[in-house]
Write a protein that holds these residues in place. Structure first.
Motif, PDB file in Angstrom:
ATOM      1  N   ALA A 263       0.828  -1.214   0.000  1.00 33.22           N
ATOM      2  CA  ALA A 263       0.000   0.000   0.000  1.00 33.22           C
ATOM      3  C   ALA A 263       0.861   1.262   0.000  1.00 33.22           C
ATOM      4  CB  ALA A 263      -0.932  -0.003   1.209  1.00 33.22           C
ATOM      5  N   MET A 264       1.967   1.256   0.722  1.00 31.38           N
ATOM      6  CA  MET A 264       2.838   2.434   0.725  1.00 31.38           C
ATOM      7  C   MET A 264       3.327   2.754  -0.677  1.00 31.38           C
ATOM      8  SD  MET A 264       5.138   2.364   4.190  1.00 31.38           S
ATOM      9  CE  MET A 264       5.836   0.733   3.995  1.00 31.38           C
ATOM     10  N   GLY A 265       3.798   1.725  -1.388  1.00 25.95           N
ATOM     11  CA  GLY A 265       4.321   1.956  -2.728  1.00 25.95           C
ATOM     12  C   GLY A 265       3.263   2.386  -3.720  1.00 25.95           C
ATOM     13  N   VAL A 266       2.107   1.713  -3.721  1.00 26.15           N
ATOM     14  CA  VAL A 266       1.095   2.039  -4.731  1.00 26.15           C
ATOM     15  C   VAL A 266       0.463   3.399  -4.459  1.00 26.15           C
ATOM     16  CG1 VAL A 266       0.652  -0.409  -5.143  1.00 26.15           C
ATOM     17  CG2 VAL A 266      -0.817   0.831  -3.567  1.00 26.15           C
ATOM     18  N   GLY A 267       0.411   3.822  -3.196  1.00 26.69           N
ATOM     19  CA  GLY A 267      -0.100   5.162  -2.885  1.00 26.69           C
ATOM     20  C   GLY A 267       0.786   6.241  -3.457  1.00 26.69           C
ATOM     21  N   VAL A 268       2.106   6.096  -3.280  1.00 26.22           N
ATOM     22  CA  VAL A 268       3.045   7.075  -3.839  1.00 26.22           C
ATOM     23  C   VAL A 268       3.008   7.017  -5.363  1.00 26.22           C
ATOM     24  CG1 VAL A 268       5.477   7.725  -3.992  1.00 26.22           C
ATOM     25  CG2 VAL A 268       4.516   7.016  -1.803  1.00 26.22           C
ATOM     26  N   GLY A 269       2.918   5.799  -5.926  1.00 27.19           N
ATOM     27  CA  GLY A 269       2.831   5.678  -7.374  1.00 27.19           C
ATOM     28  C   GLY A 269       1.603   6.363  -7.933  1.00 27.19           C
ATOM     29  N   ALA A 270       0.478   6.289  -7.219  1.00 28.40           N
ATOM     30  CA  ALA A 270      -0.733   6.974  -7.666  1.00 28.40           C
ATOM     31  C   ALA A 270      -0.534   8.483  -7.652  1.00 28.40           C
ATOM     32  CB  ALA A 270      -1.906   6.585  -6.769  1.00 28.40           C
ATOM     33  N   LEU A 271       0.096   9.013  -6.606  1.00 31.35           N
ATOM     34  CA  LEU A 271       0.324  10.457  -6.514  1.00 31.35           C
ATOM     35  C   LEU A 271       1.221  10.939  -7.648  1.00 31.35           C
ATOM     36  CD1 LEU A 271      -0.198  12.975  -4.700  1.00 31.35           C
ATOM     37  CD2 LEU A 271       1.970  12.462  -3.589  1.00 31.35           C
ATOM     38  N   PHE A 272       2.258  10.173  -7.962  1.00 32.58           N
ATOM     39  CA  PHE A 272       3.166  10.520  -9.061  1.00 32.58           C
ATOM     40  C   PHE A 272       2.565  10.202 -10.424  1.00 32.58           C
ATOM     41  CE2 PHE A 272       6.678  10.974  -6.120  1.00 32.58           C
ATOM     42  CZ  PHE A 272       7.586  11.763  -6.796  1.00 32.58           C
ATOM     43  N   GLN A 273       1.447   9.475 -10.415  1.00 31.69           N
ATOM     44  CA  GLN A 273       0.873   8.929 -11.644  1.00 31.69           C
ATOM     45  C   GLN A 273       1.915   8.076 -12.358  1.00 31.69           C
ATOM     46  OE1 GLN A 273      -1.542  11.658 -13.935  1.00 31.69           O
ATOM     47  NE2 GLN A 273      -1.811  13.023 -12.193  1.00 31.69           N
ATOM     48  N   ALA A 274       2.591   7.241 -11.547  1.00 28.43           N
ATOM     49  CA  ALA A 274       3.651   6.360 -12.030  1.00 28.43           C
ATOM     50  C   ALA A 274       3.470   4.994 -11.387  1.00 28.43           C
ATOM     51  CB  ALA A 274       5.020   6.944 -11.692  1.00 28.43           C
ATOM     52  N   PRO A 275       2.516   4.182 -11.898  1.00 29.11           N
ATOM     53  CA  PRO A 275       2.256   2.894 -11.250  1.00 29.11           C
ATOM     54  C   PRO A 275       3.450   1.947 -11.233  1.00 29.11           C
ATOM     55  CG  PRO A 275       1.058   3.101 -13.339  1.00 29.11           C
ATOM     56  CD  PRO A 275       1.610   4.442 -13.021  1.00 29.11           C
ATOM     57  N   LEU A 276       4.268   1.959 -12.284  1.00 31.41           N
ATOM     58  CA  LEU A 276       5.439   1.079 -12.295  1.00 31.41           C
ATOM     59  C   LEU A 276       6.434   1.494 -11.215  1.00 31.41           C
ATOM     60  CD1 LEU A 276       6.043   0.668 -16.154  1.00 31.41           C
ATOM     61  CD2 LEU A 276       4.965  -0.938 -14.576  1.00 31.41           C
ATOM     62  N   GLY A 277       6.632   2.801 -11.066  1.00 30.42           N
ATOM     63  CA  GLY A 277       7.512   3.288 -10.004  1.00 30.42           C
ATOM     64  C   GLY A 277       6.984   2.950  -8.633  1.00 30.42           C
ATOM     65  N   GLY A 278       5.658   3.040  -8.454  1.00 30.26           N
ATOM     66  CA  GLY A 278       5.063   2.671  -7.173  1.00 30.26           C
ATOM     67  C   GLY A 278       5.246   1.207  -6.852  1.00 30.26           C
ATOM     68  N   ALA A 279       5.121   0.334  -7.874  1.00 30.55           N
ATOM     69  CA  ALA A 279       5.316  -1.102  -7.649  1.00 30.55           C
ATOM     70  C   ALA A 279       6.757  -1.395  -7.234  1.00 30.55           C
ATOM     71  CB  ALA A 279       4.958  -1.873  -8.918  1.00 30.55           C
ATOM     72  N   LEU A 280       7.713  -0.727  -7.869  1.00 31.91           N
ATOM     73  CA  LEU A 280       9.118  -0.925  -7.474  1.00 31.91           C
ATOM     74  C   LEU A 280       9.374  -0.382  -6.074  1.00 31.91           C
ATOM     75  CD1 LEU A 280      11.249  -0.171 -10.664  1.00 31.91           C
ATOM     76  CD2 LEU A 280      11.174  -2.290  -9.358  1.00 31.91           C
ATOM     77  N   LEU A 281       8.759   0.750  -5.748  1.00 30.41           N
ATOM     78  CA  LEU A 281       8.938   1.328  -4.416  1.00 30.41           C
ATOM     79  C   LEU A 281       8.436   0.380  -3.331  1.00 30.41           C
ATOM     80  CD1 LEU A 281       9.843   3.865  -2.856  1.00 30.41           C
ATOM     81  CD2 LEU A 281       7.496   4.692  -3.029  1.00 30.41           C
ATOM     82  N   ALA A 282       7.344  -0.336  -3.611  1.00 32.37           N
ATOM     83  CA  ALA A 282       6.819  -1.303  -2.636  1.00 32.37           C
ATOM     84  C   ALA A 282       7.838  -2.391  -2.343  1.00 32.37           C
ATOM     85  CB  ALA A 282       5.530  -1.926  -3.175  1.00 32.37           C
ATOM     86  N   GLY A 283       8.646  -2.751  -3.339  1.00 34.27           N
ATOM     87  CA  GLY A 283       9.658  -3.774  -3.125  1.00 34.27           C
ATOM     88  C   GLY A 283      10.949  -3.264  -2.530  1.00 34.27           C
ATOM     89  N   GLU A 284      11.203  -1.943  -2.643  1.00 38.75           N
ATOM     90  CA  GLU A 284      12.479  -1.396  -2.169  1.00 38.75           C
ATOM     91  C   GLU A 284      12.394  -0.754  -0.792  1.00 38.75           C
ATOM     92  OE1 GLU A 284      15.299   0.070  -5.700  1.00 38.75           O
ATOM     93  OE2 GLU A 284      13.396   1.157  -5.654  1.00 38.75           O
ATOM     94  N   LEU A 285      11.210  -0.284  -0.399  1.00 38.24           N
ATOM     95  CA  LEU A 285      11.110   0.622   0.741  1.00 38.24           C
ATOM     96  C   LEU A 285      11.450  -0.048   2.072  1.00 38.24           C
ATOM     97  CD1 LEU A 285      10.532   3.566   1.145  1.00 38.24           C
ATOM     98  CD2 LEU A 285       8.130   3.046   1.478  1.00 38.24           C
TER      99      LEU A 285
END
Length: 491
Positions: free
Chosen positions: A176-198
């Motif tokens: 949820a943390m990653g996909v929320g940030v990805g939604a704000l950036f309008q960057a779903p791929l970046g949000g998915a990667l953030l969920a795995g890195e954070l």
């Protein structure tokens, strides 16, 4: 005759996966709604608070311009008073609620340990209100961190309602943390990667990334259904995918980004340690801190608020060329100081956004330096985004996500090779600093090899010790046998 126990087991397994799927869908929708809600509430708070005390600053942010000089007029001195009052109120209300707004680091710790009790709808509401008040009054901070926390808090509440097992709940909180940030950036791929890195300082949890990938698009769709489908900083070209001249220049941006990340993390940590020594009179400390941030903002207005308008302005070569050189040089340090004071004394906001603003200013300053030296380094937008990603990636230990978020924030799908190189160099030069001490050390290939080598050494030492012990025991038995009367042949 069918085996009843097997049927029950299959039914139970299907029920668990059905509940998990339904919970994941609700979590992704909640993450998108949380991002949209924060954008809306922050806009309302800014209109009510900042526009009344510093209309010049609010107008510059809305027009995506860099405030070039000190604020003018006698009304500017209302800004320190406003910030002092708002920050004292935020701290006071938080104490009355018998708690404080959760930060991204606390959520990371909760997701890693499974202690998710504090992730509630009440925590999400408190984070939304505190962020809107702090940033709406001009306090320095970002919106990505609050969106991550709000998404995680809503996820914690949803997974409890669906009665998921503890491991599934922790995984969905991280996702949820990653996909929320990805939604704000309008960057779903970046949000998915953030969920795995954070959750890690090194490496990517690919399982979390795979789970987050479809959910990130659901959150993104929810967000753009309520918000304009526009890149975060507007459309800008980053130049050719490969440019040898830009690649060499961007290597310098990578080094500067690493230095900026280390300075940001160092001063932010130092401010936290200093605040921990002064625990009395928190409202008074917050009011004093707000006044200091407001005074600093009078002279360097670009250091206040989210600073996203300033980042967007630095995508234009005309704007960066016209900006005073002293402002580009002072802005990174001023943003670090105002953010550290705001967030360490009770203000509510995120640490992602300031890293972006700091890095963008570093990249724009490097571009100005190359132009002044007579070089043609390439588009200024490339340098601005390279500086942003080269500072954000090492500071939060999410380099891959930072690359995709930087590209998506300017309407690009693929980051140029030079931008990738800048982030790689920054990561190598950053020394392992992080804004989130609760991140795990990681289980990447290097870490696994190190642990395997350590285990092999321990096993070898144990076996060597055992073999030596056996030889010593045999030698002692032989000596004792010779010394005994039977060994000497005495009747």
């Amino acid at each position: 005759m069918p085996d009843i126990s097997l049927e029950k087991e299959a039914s139970s397994r299907f029920s668990r996966w059905a509940r998990w799927g339904a919970a994941a869908l609700v979590v992704s929708v909640a993450a998108g709604l949380g991002a949209a809600a924060l954008q809306f509430i922050l806009g309302v708070a800014t209109a009510l608070l900042l526009e009344s005390a510093a209309p010049e600053l609010a107008d510059s942010a809305e027009a995506r311009q860099i405030p070039l000089g000190p604020l003018s007029g006698h009304a500017r001195w209302a800004l320190p008073v406003l910030l002092a009052a708002v920050m004292a109120a935020v701290v006071g209300l938080s104490r009355l609620a018998r708690g404080r707004a959760l930060g991204t680091d606390e959520v990371i710790a909760a997701a890693r340990t499974g202690e998710l009790r504090d992730l509630t709808t009440r925590a999400a509401a408190g984070k939304l209100a505190g962020t809107a008040a702090t940033l709406g009054a001009g306090g320095s901070g970002g919106t990505e961190g609050p969106v991550a926390v709000v998404s995680a808090a809503l996820s914690g509440a949803v997974t409890r309602a669906f009665r998921l097992p503890a491991t599934d709940r922790s995984q969905l909180v991280a996702v949820a943390m990653g996909v929320g940030v990805g939604a704000l950036f309008q960057a779903p791929l970046g949000g998915a990667l953030l969920a795995g890195e954070l959750l890690r300082r090194r490496g990517i949890d690919w399982r979390a990334t795979v789970v987050a990938l479809p959910l990130a698009f659901v959150a993104f769709g929810t967000f753009i259904a309520l918000h304009d489908a526009e890149p975060m900083f507007g459309h800008a070209t980053l130049g050719a995918l490969w440019s040898p001249g830009s690649f060499v220049a961007l290597a310098a941006v990578g080094v500067c980004g690493a230095l900026a990340a280390r300075m940001y993390v160092g001063l932010f940590t130092l401010a936290g340690a200093a605040r921990n020594r002064v625990r009395r009179f928190p409202e008074a400390v917050a009011a004093l801190a707000g006044a200091l941030v407001g005074i600093a903002g009078i002279f360097v207005p670009a250091a206040l608020g989210t600073g996203y308008g300033t980042v967007a302005a630095q995508l234009s070569a005309t704007t960066v060329a016209a900006a005073p050189l002293w402002l580009l040089a002072v802005l990174p340090l001023a943003k670090i100081v105002t953010t550290s004071i705001t967030l360490r004394t009770g203000g509510v906001g995120g640490v992602f956004g300031p890293a972006m603003v700091i890095g963008a200013a570093v990249g724009a300053l490097c571009w100005r330096g190359f132009v002044a030296a007579g070089f043609d380094p390439g588009p200024v937008a490339l340098f601005t985004m390279a500086g942003m990603a080269a500072t954000l990636g090492p500071a939060v230990r999410a380099p891959a996500a930072a690359l995709l978020l930087a590209a998506a924030a300017t309407g690009n799908l693929v980051p140029p090779v030079g931008l990738v190189g800048a982030v790689g160099i920054a990561l190598c030069c950053s020394g392992g600093v992080t804004l989130f001490p609760s991140q795990a050390e990681g289980t990447g290939l290097r870490e696994r090899l190190r642990r395997a080598a350590s285990a092999a050494r321990s096993e070898l030492s144990r076996r060597s010790f055992s073999s030596v012990s056996v030889e010593v025991s045999r030698a002692l038995r032989s000596v004792m046998l010779k010394l005994s009367p039977q060994g000497r042949g005495v009747d």
